[in-house]
Design an enzyme around this catalytic site. Sequence first.
Site, PDB file in Angstrom:
ATOM      1  N   GLU A 194     -27.968  49.455  41.463  1.00  0.00           N
ATOM      2  CA  GLU A 194     -27.692  48.278  40.628  1.00  0.00           C
ATOM      3  C   GLU A 194     -27.680  48.639  39.154  1.00  0.00           C
ATOM      4  O   GLU A 194     -28.617  49.266  38.654  1.00  0.00           O
ATOM      5  CB  GLU A 194     -28.786  47.217  40.880  1.00  0.00           C
ATOM      6  CG  GLU A 194     -28.666  45.998  39.987  1.00  0.00           C
ATOM      7  CD  GLU A 194     -29.665  44.902  40.355  1.00  0.00           C
ATOM      8  OE1 GLU A 194     -30.725  45.226  40.924  1.00  0.00           O
ATOM      9  OE2 GLU A 194     -29.360  43.728  40.068  1.00  0.00           O
TER      10      GLU A 194
ATOM     11  N   GLU B  93     -24.372  45.409  42.084  1.00  0.00           N
ATOM     12  CA  GLU B  93     -25.444  45.901  42.944  1.00  0.00           C
ATOM     13  C   GLU B  93     -25.104  45.895  44.427  1.00  0.00           C
ATOM     14  O   GLU B  93     -25.761  45.216  45.226  1.00  0.00           O
ATOM     15  CB  GLU B  93     -26.717  45.082  42.702  1.00  0.00           C
ATOM     16  CG  GLU B  93     -26.539  43.567  42.746  1.00  0.00           C
ATOM     17  CD  GLU B  93     -27.871  42.843  42.594  1.00  0.00           C
ATOM     18  OE1 GLU B  93     -28.808  43.164  43.344  1.00  0.00           O
ATOM     19  OE2 GLU B  93     -27.973  41.973  41.715  1.00  0.00           O
TER      20      GLU B  93
ATOM     21  N   TYR C 206     -27.597  48.300  54.483  1.00  0.00           N
ATOM     22  CA  TYR C 206     -28.922  48.154  55.089  1.00  0.00           C
ATOM     23  C   TYR C 206     -28.820  48.283  56.607  1.00  0.00           C
ATOM     24  O   TYR C 206     -28.044  47.553  57.242  1.00  0.00           O
ATOM     25  CB  TYR C 206     -29.524  46.785  54.710  1.00  0.00           C
ATOM     26  CG  TYR C 206     -29.446  46.523  53.217  1.00  0.00           C
ATOM     27  CD1 TYR C 206     -30.443  46.979  52.357  1.00  0.00           C
ATOM     28  CD2 TYR C 206     -28.340  45.868  52.663  1.00  0.00           C
ATOM     29  CE1 TYR C 206     -30.347  46.773  50.985  1.00  0.00           C
ATOM     30  CE2 TYR C 206     -28.233  45.669  51.298  1.00  0.00           C
ATOM     31  CZ  TYR C 206     -29.238  46.125  50.464  1.00  0.00           C
ATOM     32  OH  TYR C 206     -29.128  45.934  49.102  1.00  0.00           O
TER      33      TYR C 206
ATOM     34  N   HIS D  69     -31.738  36.090  37.412  1.00  0.00           N
ATOM     35  CA  HIS D  69     -30.536  35.411  37.904  1.00  0.00           C
ATOM     36  C   HIS D  69     -30.242  34.359  36.843  1.00  0.00           C
ATOM     37  O   HIS D  69     -30.751  33.252  36.891  1.00  0.00           O
ATOM     38  CB  HIS D  69     -30.772  34.794  39.284  1.00  0.00           C
ATOM     39  CG  HIS D  69     -30.884  35.834  40.367  1.00  0.00           C
ATOM     40  ND1 HIS D  69     -30.769  35.547  41.691  1.00  0.00           N
ATOM     41  CD2 HIS D  69     -31.080  37.177  40.311  1.00  0.00           C
ATOM     42  CE1 HIS D  69     -30.909  36.662  42.417  1.00  0.00           C
ATOM     43  NE2 HIS D  69     -31.101  37.659  41.586  1.00  0.00           N
TER      44      HIS D  69
ATOM     45  N   HIS E 106     -25.527  40.404  50.966  1.00  0.00           N
ATOM     46  CA  HIS E 106     -25.750  39.696  49.691  1.00  0.00           C
ATOM     47  C   HIS E 106     -24.541  39.845  48.778  1.00  0.00           C
ATOM     48  O   HIS E 106     -23.641  40.646  49.039  1.00  0.00           O
ATOM     49  CB  HIS E 106     -27.044  40.171  49.018  1.00  0.00           C
ATOM     50  CG  HIS E 106     -27.104  41.638  48.694  1.00  0.00           C
ATOM     51  ND1 HIS E 106     -26.493  42.176  47.586  1.00  0.00           N
ATOM     52  CD2 HIS E 106     -27.717  42.682  49.331  1.00  0.00           C
ATOM     53  CE1 HIS E 106     -26.743  43.479  47.540  1.00  0.00           C
ATOM     54  NE2 HIS E 106     -27.478  43.823  48.592  1.00  0.00           N
TER      55      HIS E 106
ATOM     56  N   ASP F  88     -60.578  27.198  37.124  1.00  0.00           N
ATOM     57  CA  ASP F  88     -60.077  27.187  35.747  1.00  0.00           C
ATOM     58  C   ASP F  88     -59.039  28.279  35.512  1.00  0.00           C
ATOM     59  O   ASP F  88     -58.778  28.657  34.375  1.00  0.00           O
ATOM     60  CB  ASP F  88     -61.246  27.394  34.763  1.00  0.00           C
ATOM     61  CG  ASP F  88     -62.131  26.166  34.690  1.00  0.00           C
ATOM     62  OD1 ASP F  88     -61.609  25.070  34.963  1.00  0.00           O
ATOM     63  OD2 ASP F  88     -63.324  26.303  34.372  1.00  0.00           O
TER      64      ASP F  88
ATOM     65  N   ARG G 299     -29.641  50.451  47.788  1.00  0.00           N
ATOM     66  CA  ARG G 299     -28.973  49.575  46.803  1.00  0.00           C
ATOM     67  C   ARG G 299     -28.955  50.318  45.467  1.00  0.00           C
ATOM     68  O   ARG G 299     -29.938  50.986  45.116  1.00  0.00           O
ATOM     69  CB  ARG G 299     -29.721  48.237  46.671  1.00  0.00           C
ATOM     70  CG  ARG G 299     -29.102  47.283  45.673  1.00  0.00           C
ATOM     71  CD  ARG G 299     -29.584  45.835  45.813  1.00  0.00           C
ATOM     72  NE  ARG G 299     -31.018  45.660  45.625  1.00  0.00           N
ATOM     73  CZ  ARG G 299     -31.896  45.445  46.590  1.00  0.00           C
ATOM     74  NH1 ARG G 299     -31.505  45.376  47.855  1.00  0.00           N
ATOM     75  NH2 ARG G 299     -33.181  45.290  46.316  1.00  0.00           N
TER      76      ARG G 299
ATOM     77  N   HIS H 134     -24.778  38.896  39.773  1.00  0.00           N
ATOM     78  CA  HIS H 134     -25.258  37.628  39.212  1.00  0.00           C
ATOM     79  C   HIS H 134     -25.319  37.815  37.717  1.00  0.00           C
ATOM     80  O   HIS H 134     -25.312  38.949  37.223  1.00  0.00           O
ATOM     81  CB  HIS H 134     -26.625  37.234  39.805  1.00  0.00           C
ATOM     82  CG  HIS H 134     -27.677  38.302  39.706  1.00  0.00           C
ATOM     83  ND1 HIS H 134     -28.367  38.558  38.550  1.00  0.00           N
ATOM     84  CD2 HIS H 134     -28.143  39.195  40.610  1.00  0.00           C
ATOM     85  CE1 HIS H 134     -29.224  39.559  38.762  1.00  0.00           C
ATOM     86  NE2 HIS H 134     -29.099  39.974  39.997  1.00  0.00           N
TER      87      HIS H 134
ATOM     88  N   ASP I  60     -32.397  44.477  35.061  1.00  0.00           N
ATOM     89  CA  ASP I  60     -32.384  44.372  36.525  1.00  0.00           C
ATOM     90  C   ASP I  60     -31.647  45.588  37.076  1.00  0.00           C
ATOM     91  O   ASP I  60     -30.416  45.590  37.132  1.00  0.00           O
ATOM     92  CB  ASP I  60     -31.707  43.070  36.955  1.00  0.00           C
ATOM     93  CG  ASP I  60     -31.779  42.862  38.461  1.00  0.00           C
ATOM     94  OD1 ASP I  60     -32.543  43.600  39.127  1.00  0.00           O
ATOM     95  OD2 ASP I  60     -31.071  41.968  38.969  1.00  0.00           O
TER      96      ASP I  60
ATOM     97  N   ASP J  82     -36.274  48.173  42.734  1.00  0.00           N
ATOM     98  CA  ASP J  82     -35.414  47.156  42.108  1.00  0.00           C
ATOM     99  C   ASP J  82     -36.302  46.478  41.084  1.00  0.00           C
ATOM    100  O   ASP J  82     -37.255  45.763  41.440  1.00  0.00           O
ATOM    101  CB  ASP J  82     -34.906  46.179  43.175  1.00  0.00           C
ATOM    102  CG  ASP J  82     -33.955  45.136  42.598  1.00  0.00           C
ATOM    103  OD1 ASP J  82     -33.906  44.965  41.372  1.00  0.00           O
ATOM    104  OD2 ASP J  82     -33.270  44.476  43.407  1.00  0.00           O
TER     105      ASP J  82
ATOM    106  N   HIS K 167     -35.558  41.184  49.254  1.00  0.00           N
ATOM    107  CA  HIS K 167     -36.499  40.849  48.185  1.00  0.00           C
ATOM    108  C   HIS K 167     -37.931  41.193  48.623  1.00  0.00           C
ATOM    109  O   HIS K 167     -38.838  40.382  48.540  1.00  0.00           O
ATOM    110  CB  HIS K 167     -36.372  39.371  47.783  1.00  0.00           C
ATOM    111  CG  HIS K 167     -35.190  39.106  46.903  1.00  0.00           C
ATOM    112  ND1 HIS K 167     -34.861  37.867  46.432  1.00  0.00           N
ATOM    113  CD2 HIS K 167     -34.237  39.937  46.400  1.00  0.00           C
ATOM    114  CE1 HIS K 167     -33.766  37.941  45.688  1.00  0.00           C
ATOM    115  NE2 HIS K 167     -33.372  39.194  45.654  1.00  0.00           N
TER     116      HIS K 167
END
Length: 437
Positions: free
Chosen positions: A411, A387, A391, A363, A352, A42, A409, A356, A273, A262, A245
Amino acid sequence: MSSNNTIPRQDFINRRNRFMKKIGDGNIAILVSGEEIIRNGDVYYPFRQNSSFHYLTGFPEPSSVAVFVPGSSKPYTLFVRKHDPVMETWVGPRIGLRKAISRYDANQTFDIDELSSELPKLIKKSDSVWYSIGTNSTIDQLVTNQIAERRDGRQRGGSPLNAVRDPQEIIDSLRVIKSNNEVNALQEAINITAAGLANIEQLDKPGRTEYEVQAILESEYRRLGSVRDGFPSIVAAGNNSCTLHYTANRARIKNGDLLLLDTGAEWDLYSADVSRTYPANGKFTSAQKDVYEVVLSAQQTAIESVRPGTTFYEPHHAAVRVLIDGLKDLKVLKGTNKSIEKSFLYRPFYMHGTSHWLGLDVHDAGNYSDPNQTPVTLKAGMVLTIEPGLYFPKNIEGVPKELKGIGIRIEDDVLVTKTSRRNLSAAIPSNIDEISD
Ligand code: GLY
Ligand code: MN
Ligand code: MN
């Protein structure tokens, strides 16, 4: 209306009017809410309203359908769940049919259980249907039945249902330009995110788990009134920062690691973001600092390239040019900038995009280019992320060994204004002297 009430009721009315103008008199549009998804027994996954459905209705419940018939005497119909004392005892109150009119401005409402009998009556007189086929099997079938019935009825003076068209393109084109109230909602989400990140920046991090840091971050969001995150927080220590991610957030943070966060709080369904990368113990190693300086410079250059009239991809090109210079200085790449850019030799380290759209979805809705591959032109009211990152995972070949395990990163969330830009997350520190001891 919705949880944090930044968007007034009149804005939803205005959105519906703009939408219906594009749908056109004589046509009908059908929009479906989000659905509850069962996890087991449930137990359901936490429900969040579908963003496009929310954008036009503000109606927060699942199992709802909105129908728009522009130019008719009742242009806006909502099918919603009726009151059910047993269900409401178990899982909480429902809005019901009456309040869907008095609070959400529908012209008429039906019980969602009447969809199969009532929706065909609404479709009957329309020239074309705006509906995203494939979103709901019941409605798919009802629309298909209407097409067949109308085709067969032509001999008796009926007219065929001329077209089924997807309304998502229209909704996306509205959603991509943010009103002042939407920018205020985004700013609130970003301010809350700033407070959460400030706590983490000051925290003694080595020895803690990534998920503990995540809990500390998100508890500040909740304390400040954000009921939910815009997306699962990325809290990535050491080599995990090279997984774009990464959301497992299970590792323990070591002395000497970088910690990449992030993250974005949600406010009134609008999501921040923001990414920041901190030295876990407060001190960058010299290799970490060198990489950080390259990424920060790429990010600042990309932000400055945002202005109305330029293209969506210009910040990306601006960032890549700075990253290539940096990769050469770091002794990772050799050659002319032109040949490196043309052959995408930077891709193993920057794989990447730079931006966005940002809004109700992290996104967010809206195209980046048209079907001829012409990039979208930036206009006032658009909000995009900037961003860039670099890496160097542990197992990568051919890079100086002191770079291995570094992922960085940075951003920010940037509003295109009439003349230039506003960095909505500029108050979140990113300069080296601000984020290290
Ligand atoms: N938080 C996901 C992204 O930055 O695109
Ligand atoms: Mn992000
Ligand atoms: Mn992003």
